[in-house]
Design a protein around this motif. Structure first.
Motif, PDB file in Angstrom:
ATOM      1  N   VAL A 164       0.849  -1.202   0.000  1.00 25.59           N
ATOM      2  CA  VAL A 164       0.000   0.000   0.000  1.00 25.59           C
ATOM      3  C   VAL A 164       0.878   1.242   0.000  1.00 25.59           C
ATOM      4  CG1 VAL A 164      -1.621   1.302   1.424  1.00 25.59           C
ATOM      5  CG2 VAL A 164      -1.914  -1.165   1.149  1.00 25.59           C
ATOM      6  N   SER A 195      -8.226  -8.440  -2.995  1.00 24.73           N
ATOM      7  CA  SER A 195      -7.897  -8.017  -1.629  1.00 24.73           C
ATOM      8  C   SER A 195      -9.047  -7.273  -0.994  1.00 24.73           C
ATOM      9  CB  SER A 195      -6.672  -7.095  -1.666  1.00 24.73           C
ATOM     10  OG  SER A 195      -6.503  -6.443  -0.421  1.00 24.73           O
ATOM     11  N   THR A 206      -8.773  -4.775   0.475  1.00 24.86           N
ATOM     12  CA  THR A 206      -8.491  -3.340   0.332  1.00 24.86           C
ATOM     13  C   THR A 206      -9.449  -2.671  -0.633  1.00 24.86           C
ATOM     14  OG1 THR A 206      -6.223  -4.100   0.369  1.00 24.86           O
ATOM     15  CG2 THR A 206      -6.538  -1.753   0.135  1.00 24.86           C
ATOM     16  N   TYR A 254      -2.882   0.913  -4.628  1.00 27.29           N
ATOM     17  CA  TYR A 254      -2.853  -0.565  -4.609  1.00 27.29           C
ATOM     18  C   TYR A 254      -4.290  -1.091  -4.632  1.00 27.29           C
ATOM     19  CZ  TYR A 254      -2.925  -5.233  -2.686  1.00 27.29           C
ATOM     20  OH  TYR A 254      -3.203  -6.556  -2.493  1.00 27.29           O
ATOM     21  N   ASN A 259      -6.531 -10.743   5.972  1.00 33.22           N
ATOM     22  CA  ASN A 259      -5.125 -10.601   6.355  1.00 33.22           C
ATOM     23  C   ASN A 259      -4.421 -11.954   6.426  1.00 33.22           C
ATOM     24  OD1 ASN A 259      -6.531  -8.078   7.204  1.00 33.22           O
ATOM     25  ND2 ASN A 259      -4.427  -7.541   7.789  1.00 33.22           N
ATOM     26  N   ASN A 266       6.022  -4.506   6.091  1.00 28.12           N
ATOM     27  CA  ASN A 266       4.979  -3.524   6.415  1.00 28.12           C
ATOM     28  C   ASN A 266       3.929  -4.142   7.328  1.00 28.12           C
ATOM     29  OD1 ASN A 266       5.918  -1.378   4.700  1.00 28.12           O
ATOM     30  ND2 ASN A 266       5.269  -2.627   2.955  1.00 28.12           N
ATOM     31  N   ASN A 267       3.713  -5.455   7.140  1.00 25.55           N
ATOM     32  CA  ASN A 267       2.594  -6.095   7.831  1.00 25.55           C
ATOM     33  C   ASN A 267       2.964  -6.522   9.254  1.00 25.55           C
ATOM     34  OD1 ASN A 267       1.798  -7.452   4.670  1.00 25.55           O
ATOM     35  ND2 ASN A 267       0.629  -5.870   5.693  1.00 25.55           N
ATOM     36  N   LEU A 268       1.939  -6.665  10.070  1.00 26.54           N
ATOM     37  CA  LEU A 268       2.097  -6.848  11.506  1.00 26.54           C
ATOM     38  C   LEU A 268       2.903  -8.074  11.904  1.00 26.54           C
ATOM     39  CD1 LEU A 268       1.324  -6.010  14.445  1.00 26.54           C
ATOM     40  CD2 LEU A 268      -0.710  -7.475  14.199  1.00 26.54           C
ATOM     41  N   ARG A 289       6.283  -1.057  16.652  1.00 24.53           N
ATOM     42  CA  ARG A 289       5.479   0.152  16.846  1.00 24.53           C
ATOM     43  C   ARG A 289       4.016  -0.266  16.766  1.00 24.53           C
ATOM     44  NH1 ARG A 289       7.426   3.272  11.845  1.00 24.53           N
ATOM     45  NH2 ARG A 289       7.418   1.088  11.172  1.00 24.53           N
ATOM     46  N   PHE A 326       0.546   0.916  16.045  1.00 28.26           N
ATOM     47  CA  PHE A 326      -0.032   2.103  15.397  1.00 28.26           C
ATOM     48  C   PHE A 326      -1.436   2.387  15.934  1.00 28.26           C
ATOM     49  CE2 PHE A 326       3.538   2.553  12.931  1.00 28.26           C
ATOM     50  CZ  PHE A 326       3.765   1.540  12.009  1.00 28.26           C
ATOM     51  N   ARG A 354      -8.203  -6.944  13.101  1.00 30.32           N
ATOM     52  CA  ARG A 354      -8.215  -7.427  11.719  1.00 30.32           C
ATOM     53  C   ARG A 354      -8.650  -8.886  11.659  1.00 30.32           C
ATOM     54  NH1 ARG A 354      -7.754  -2.806  11.335  1.00 30.32           N
ATOM     55  NH2 ARG A 354      -6.392  -1.536   9.971  1.00 30.32           N
ATOM     56  N   VAL A 395      -4.297  -6.106  17.521  1.00 33.93           N
ATOM     57  CA  VAL A 395      -2.835  -6.078  17.452  1.00 33.93           C
ATOM     58  C   VAL A 395      -2.263  -6.671  18.736  1.00 33.93           C
ATOM     59  CG1 VAL A 395      -0.831  -4.545  17.404  1.00 33.93           C
ATOM     60  CG2 VAL A 395      -2.777  -4.124  15.887  1.00 33.93           C
ATOM     61  N   ARG A 413      -1.393   4.884  11.898  1.00 33.92           N
ATOM     62  CA  ARG A 413      -0.811   5.002  10.548  1.00 33.92           C
ATOM     63  C   ARG A 413      -1.828   5.723   9.662  1.00 33.92           C
ATOM     64  NH1 ARG A 413       0.836  -0.916   8.300  1.00 33.92           N
ATOM     65  NH2 ARG A 413      -1.420  -1.084   8.594  1.00 33.92           N
ATOM     66  N   ASP A 456      -5.211   4.028   8.126  1.00 35.30           N
ATOM     67  CA  ASP A 456      -5.651   2.859   8.900  1.00 35.30           C
ATOM     68  C   ASP A 456      -7.067   3.057   9.419  1.00 35.30           C
ATOM     69  OD1 ASP A 456      -3.876   0.865   8.769  1.00 35.30           O
ATOM     70  OD2 ASP A 456      -2.872   1.238  10.660  1.00 35.30           O
TER      71      ASP A 456
HETATM   72  C1  WQD Z   1      -2.645  -4.902  10.646  1.00 42.42           C
HETATM   73  C2  WQD Z   1      -2.838  -4.132  11.938  1.00 42.42           C
HETATM   74  C3  WQD Z   1      -1.965  -1.902  11.858  1.00 42.42           C
HETATM   75  C4  WQD Z   1       2.244  -3.092  11.479  1.00 42.42           C
HETATM   76  C5  WQD Z   1      -2.621  -4.669   4.673  1.00 42.42           C
HETATM   77  C6  WQD Z   1      -3.017  -4.201   3.311  1.00 42.42           C
HETATM   78  C7  WQD Z   1      -3.989  -5.175   2.695  1.00 42.42           C
HETATM   79  C8  WQD Z   1      -3.447  -6.594   2.720  1.00 42.42           C
HETATM   80  C9  WQD Z   1      -3.022  -6.971   4.139  1.00 42.42           C
HETATM   81  C10 WQD Z   1      -2.603  -7.085   0.515  1.00 42.42           C
HETATM   82  C11 WQD Z   1      -3.264  -2.678  11.724  1.00 42.42           C
HETATM   83  C12 WQD Z   1      -1.198  -2.737  12.887  1.00 42.42           C
HETATM   84  C13 WQD Z   1       0.862  -3.123  11.600  1.00 42.42           C
HETATM   85  C14 WQD Z   1       3.019  -2.578  12.556  1.00 42.42           C
HETATM   86  C15 WQD Z   1       1.011  -2.176  13.805  1.00 42.42           C
HETATM   87  N1  WQD Z   1      -2.376  -6.740   1.817  1.00 42.42           N
HETATM   88  N2  WQD Z   1       0.265  -2.671  12.743  1.00 42.42           N
HETATM   89  N3  WQD Z   1       2.370  -2.139  13.681  1.00 42.42           N
HETATM   90  O1  WQD Z   1      -3.113  -2.749   7.079  1.00 42.42           O
HETATM   91  O2  WQD Z   1      -4.811  -4.526   7.788  1.00 42.42           O
HETATM   92  O3  WQD Z   1      -3.743  -4.668   5.528  1.00 42.42           O
HETATM   93  O4  WQD Z   1      -2.085  -5.981   4.570  1.00 42.42           O
HETATM   94  O5  WQD Z   1      -3.646  -7.375   0.005  1.00 42.42           O
HETATM   95  O6  WQD Z   1      -4.175  -4.786   1.361  1.00 42.42           O
HETATM   96  O7  WQD Z   1      -3.685  -2.956   3.462  1.00 42.42           O
HETATM   97  O8  WQD Z   1      -2.389  -5.150   7.554  1.00 42.42           O
HETATM   98  O9  WQD Z   1      -0.529  -6.098   8.821  1.00 42.42           O
HETATM   99  O10 WQD Z   1      -0.267  -3.763   7.840  1.00 42.42           O
HETATM  100  O11 WQD Z   1      -1.782  -4.118   9.808  1.00 42.42           O
HETATM  101  O12 WQD Z   1       0.452  -1.762  14.826  1.00 42.42           O
HETATM  102  O13 WQD Z   1       4.277  -2.504  12.491  1.00 42.42           O
HETATM  103  O14 WQD Z   1      -1.592  -4.073  12.636  1.00 42.42           O
HETATM  104  O15 WQD Z   1      -2.184  -0.568  12.340  1.00 42.42           O
HETATM  105  O16 WQD Z   1      -4.161  -2.298  12.762  1.00 42.42           O
HETATM  106  P1  WQD Z   1      -3.564  -4.170   7.056  1.00 42.42           P
HETATM  107  P2  WQD Z   1      -1.142  -4.785   8.481  1.00 42.42           P
END
Ligand code: WQD
Length: 357
Positions: free
Chosen positions: A95, A133, A135, A157, A187, A206-208, A224, A226, A239, A279, A302, A305
């Motif tokens: 994203v 997705s 998204t 995206y 997710n 990027n993902n959790l 972190r 968020f 999620r 989270v 973020r 979000d």
């Molecule tokens: C999940 C939760 C963050 C990282 C994204 C894309 C989506 C799909 C899946 C492709 C949120 C929190 C995250 C961190 C945190 N990808 N977080 N610290 O944003 O739900 O979806 O990935 O299709 O298109 O948008 O997933 O894993 O980034 O975040 O606190 O370092 O974890 O704020 O609440 P998201 P994510």
């Protein structure tokens, strides 16, 4: 592993070297399909395919380093086999990156979809399972989110995935020979129980969950969080996490369902569990699985979000006959085991200063 015997069905998997693609290759091989993989290796290596073959104890028919955007190269692959179906994972998925570089996302994702479906039509291949997705929904108007929810992506995206879906819908409307399944992932997390394949980006995730597991092996200092004041039960984002193995099996079911006589020829299914986790619940599950503490830095939300994103998966349950089997503990445990046994393996290729890392 033995070379696959000629199979009744030959499936082309685009992006088959990637995280979800490689888990799908395992199950296709285990189900006896012939599998051909194309991947441009821009964000992966063939190591994941070698490991998928080891898990399944069967070999794919062939691998081709090809971008789906290279229509002529794609044609040369279609000339080699009579594909029963295509599972299309290949695409860009960040994203954040899409916001700074939308043209690459539209040319790669939408251009790739147009190129692939054009070659499919040319060669008379009409069954397609597409990796879409959640998204595409944008910020939830209601929960849980069903497939009738308004589509309002909030980033390039998400827009590119929406446009890919629209290409498929319009092609299906114009040519009833096509059979398409659009799978909207929520997710995806976790890894195969062998710990041989999983999500392991070399660049900072990027993902959790991949971020948490890299903190647990000390590749990153702290997580972190968020936002801690979201309107959720514990103030952190919620999620709908789905095990990558469950997600992969949804693709095999979709290929089967597309082979059945139906009124419609374009299907859309949410692939999620319908159960949301926060989270902090994921953090606690990771600490329990690893018996380690995840250092936290409580941070502002973020941009873009939202508090809750949870699927209504009842259409996939009823029409696809697909149900998520794994719970959050197994999702997190498997991700930890994969990271623990592969602390340095990188399936996702990235370039530091021009040299392959
Ligand atoms: C999940 C939760 C963050 C990282 C994204 C894309 C989506 C799909 C899946 C492709 C949120 C929190 C995250 C961190 C945190 N990808 N977080 N610290 O944003 O739900 O979806 O990935 O299709 O298109 O948008 O997933 O894993 O980034 O975040 O606190 O370092 O974890 O704020 O609440 P998201 P994510």
């Amino acid at each position: 592993p033995s070379v696959s015997p000629p199979a009744s069905s030959v499936i082309l998997v685009t992006g088959g070297c990637g995280y979800i693609g490689s888990h799908c290759v395992v199950q296709l091989l285990e189900a006896g399909h012939g599998v051909v993989v194309v991947d441009d290796l821009s964000n992966s290596t063939t190591e994941s395919i070698r490991r998928a073959e080891t898990i399944a104890q069967r070999a794919i028919l062939s691998f081709h380093q090809v971008s789906v955007c290279d229509t002529n190269a794609l044609r040369r692959v279609f000339e080699l086999y009579e594909f029963d179906a295509i599972i299309h994972f290949a695409g860009l998925k960040s994203v954040t990156e899409s916001v700074s570089d939308p043209l690459t996302y539209y040319s790669g994702n939408v251009g790739g979809m147009v190129s692939l479906m054009s070659v499919m039509k040319e060669f008379g291949v009409f069954k397609l399972v597409f990796s879409s997705s959640a998204t595409v929904y944008g910020h939830p108007h209601y929960l849980p989110i069903d497939e009738s929810h308004p589509l309002a992506p909030t980033n390039p995206y998400g827009h590119s995935k929406f446009m890919c879906e629209q290409v498929a819908r319009d092609v299906c409307r114009s040519d009833s020979r096509f059979r398409v399944a659009l799978l909207r992932y929520f997710n995806p997390i976790g890894a195969h129980s062998s710990a041989l394949i999983g999500e392991s980006p070399l660049s900072t995730p990027n993902n959790l969950l991949p971020y948490i597991t890299q903190v647990l092996v000390s590749r990153l200092p702290a997580l972190r969080v968020f936002g801690t004041d979201w309107p959720t039960h514990d103030g952190t984002g919620v999620r709908d996490f789905v095990h990558v193995v469950d997600l992969a099996s949804a693709h095999l079911r979709a290929v089967e369902v597309l082979g059945e006589e139906k009124e419609e020829n374009c299907f859309t299914w949410n692939i999620g569990t319908g159960q949301g986790y926060s989270v902090m619940e994921i953090v606690r599950a990771a600490e329990s699985a690893s018996r380690k503490i995840v250092p936290l830095v409580l941070s502002p939300p973020r941009p873009g979000d939202c508090a809750h994103v949870v699927a209504n998966p009842s259409l996939a349950n009823s029409q696809l006959g697909w149900f998520a089997n794994f719970g959050v503990e197994e999702m997190v445990r498997s991700a930890w085991e994969f990271q623990r046994w592969n602390p340095e393996v990188c399936f996702e290729r990235c370039w530091f200063g021009g040299s392959l890392c």
